[in-house]
Design a protein around this motif. Structure first.
Motif, short mmCIF file in Angstrom:
data_model
loop_
_atom_site.label_atom_id
_atom_site.label_comp_id
_atom_site.label_asym_id
_atom_site.label_seq_id
_atom_site.Cartn_x
_atom_site.Cartn_y
_atom_site.Cartn_z
N ARG A 291 6.78 -35.75 -70.36
CA ARG A 291 7.67 -35.81 -71.53
C ARG A 291 6.82 -35.92 -72.80
NH1 ARG A 291 13.12 -37.11 -72.20
NH2 ARG A 291 13.69 -38.06 -74.21
N PHE B 168 4.73 -19.77 -73.65
CA PHE B 168 4.67 -20.25 -72.28
C PHE B 168 4.96 -19.10 -71.32
CE2 PHE B 168 6.04 -24.89 -73.41
CZ PHE B 168 4.88 -25.03 -74.15
N ASN C 183 11.03 -24.47 -65.93
CA ASN C 183 10.22 -25.67 -65.76
C ASN C 183 9.99 -26.45 -67.05
OD1 ASN C 183 8.72 -23.41 -63.71
ND2 ASN C 183 9.47 -25.32 -62.80
N TRP C 184 10.52 -25.94 -68.15
CA TRP C 184 10.33 -26.64 -69.42
C TRP C 184 11.57 -26.45 -70.30
CZ3 TRP C 184 10.33 -24.38 -74.32
CH2 TRP C 184 10.28 -22.98 -74.34
N ASP C 185 11.69 -27.32 -71.25
CA ASP C 185 12.75 -27.19 -72.25
C ASP C 185 12.27 -27.84 -73.53
OD1 ASP C 185 15.11 -26.53 -73.47
OD2 ASP C 185 16.37 -27.93 -72.34
N GLN D 47 12.96 -28.34 -64.91
CA GLN D 47 13.59 -29.02 -66.04
C GLN D 47 15.04 -28.57 -66.22
OE1 GLN D 47 12.41 -31.54 -67.61
NE2 GLN D 47 14.07 -31.73 -69.12
N PHE E 80 1.35 -22.60 -71.61
CA PHE E 80 1.72 -23.37 -70.43
C PHE E 80 1.59 -22.43 -69.24
CE2 PHE E 80 5.55 -25.46 -68.11
CZ PHE E 80 4.71 -26.08 -67.22
N GLY F 134 10.82 -31.62 -65.15
CA GLY F 134 9.69 -30.77 -65.49
C GLY F 134 9.03 -31.23 -66.78
N LEU F 135 8.74 -30.27 -67.66
CA LEU F 135 8.14 -30.55 -68.96
C LEU F 135 9.24 -30.60 -70.01
CD1 LEU F 135 5.74 -30.76 -70.96
CD2 LEU F 135 5.64 -28.25 -70.95
N ALA F 136 9.46 -31.78 -70.56
CA ALA F 136 10.48 -31.97 -71.60
C ALA F 136 9.81 -32.16 -72.94
CB ALA F 136 11.35 -33.19 -71.27
N ILE F 137 10.11 -31.27 -73.90
CA ILE F 137 9.57 -31.36 -75.25
C ILE F 137 10.74 -31.75 -76.16
CG2 ILE F 137 8.37 -30.14 -77.10
CD1 ILE F 137 7.31 -28.21 -74.94
#
Length: 391
Positions: free
Chosen positions: A307, A380, A387-389, A344, A328, A350-353
């Motif tokens: 995160r 990315f 896998n990310w947001d 995610q 990424f 996953g990867l949370a931005i």
């Protein structure tokens, strides 16, 4: 910064300790000292350019009084369960050449790398027994190479770091700190010209750090080889000056970075899917001035629950936007088995931005401004879409 209840913790008491008081001026005779405390009073001290202190096994504490300016370097050998480097004095590396190699009579190294043989301002040797280091108050100035290194069993070495300062890091490879397991680093300042905060171990807390960054390396680093890490929190990082200025795509740069494999930086098959990074939280990072890129994450390990929250970039630098992209990527092992990344979109692991802002503009998928050709500068890999947001 030290109240009465902490005095005995950070200032040696002659009743409880055997203290060796160093004489002001040239210092070339610390190796045989058997007292458990080496004490520098206010004054100027200097070691010869071809000497550093290889301390006896009995020495467990070095104290630098406010006003003590010590030109030199110190290598601990004690396996005691508590080690200390305290006081508001200064250790300066100005007497040493860049990469002063003890195997080359303290001249500049002849080798491509000298990790184990070049002089460090502070060096420790860890055994299989648990050890704790109190690192409090000191300033390391003008390091000639890595400032702080532990050799041996890193898993048994722990740190409590407060009010630590690193300044004058003009050479390359003047890293900040590698933060060992079950350690706390807080209220400190780093002027560094390589990786600043190195997150290679579990159960680490870092907060209230100010960084003045030169051109080499990122601010926060958790890559270079596959590794297993869990439960790391990094909070309140203020980057007040940033000189990173690369026009090409470097593997070890940006504010946040998980670099490619150190021995073959261009390879993509150097991962280990059986290693896991779990529960890494980086929050409230502010990077003032012009910035090269926000993050480059080359995943050498599987991961979930990463995160990144409240990352603020004041502005991008004046290079072409293709130099500013964040990446990424998920790497594979030699058998083409890819690392596992949390999902995610479905599982929120996953990867949370979260609340990523450039200037005054929030970057998110909903705002449709995350792309590499827009203000977010995120490029990315498409196969990692779930896998990310950014929100």
């Amino acid at each position: 910064m030290i109240d009465d209840t902490e005095k005995d913790k950070y200032i040696p008491n002659p009743i409880d300790n055997q203290i060796y008081y160093v004489s002001e001026g040239e210092v070339n005779n610390l190796n045989p000292i058997e007292s458990n405390v080496i004490f520098f009073k206010p004054g100027i001290y200097y070691m010869p350019w071809n000497y550093h202190a290889l301390l006896s096994n009995n020495v467990t504490w070095i104290y630098f009084s406010p006003g003590a300016y010590v030109k030199g370097a110190f290598q601990f050998q004690s396996s005691n369960n508590l080690l200390k480097v305290t006081g508001f004095g200064i250790i300066s590396g100005e007497k040493y050449v860049y990469e002063a190699d003890v195997n080359n009579s303290y001249h500049h190294t002849k080798n491509s790398e000298c990790w184990s043989t070049c002089v460090k301002a502070l060096r420790f040797n860890s055994t299989n027994d648990e050890q704790m280091l109190d690192l409090h108050g000191i300033t390391i100035s003008e390091p000639s190479y890595h400032t702080f290194v532990v050799y041996g069993n890193e898993q048994t070495f722990h740190m409590n770091v407060q009010f630590y300062h690193q300044v004058g890091s003009w050479y390359w490879q003047t890293d900040g700190l590698e933060i060992y397991p079950q350690s706390i680093v807080q209220n400190s300042f780093f002027h560094s010209n390589d990786d600043v905060l190195k997150i290679y171990h579990s159960h680490v807390q870092i907060n209230n750090i100010i960084i003045w960054k030169n051109e080499n390396g990122p601010m926060i680093q958790w890559g270079w080889s596959p590794r297993s890490i869990q439960n790391v929190t990094i909070d309140q990082i203020d980057i007040i000056h940033n000189r990173i200025w690369w026009s090409d795509i470097k593997y070890n740069t940006c504010v946040l970075n998980s670099a490619t494999y150190y021995a073959d930086m261009e390879a993509t098959d150097t991962a280990d899917p059986n290693q896991w990074i779990v529960n890494l939280t980086i929050s409230n990072v502010r990077s003032e001035g012009m910035n090269p890129c926000a993050m480059r994450i080359y995943s050498l390990s599987s991961f979930q629950l990463i995160r990144i929250e409240n990352l603020w970039i004041e502005q991008w630098n004046q290079l072409d936007r293709t130099s500013q992209i964040s990446l990424f990527k998920a790497f594979t092992d030699k058998n083409r088995n890819q690392v596992h990344i949390g999902n995610q979109s479905k599982d929120k692991n996953g990867l949370a931005i979260v609340n990523y802002t450039v200037g005054t503009t929030k970057v998110s998928r909903l705002n449709d401004n995350w792309q590499d050709f827009k203000i977010g500068r995120l490029d990315f890999d498409g196969n990692l879409w779930d896998n990310w947001d950014a929100f």
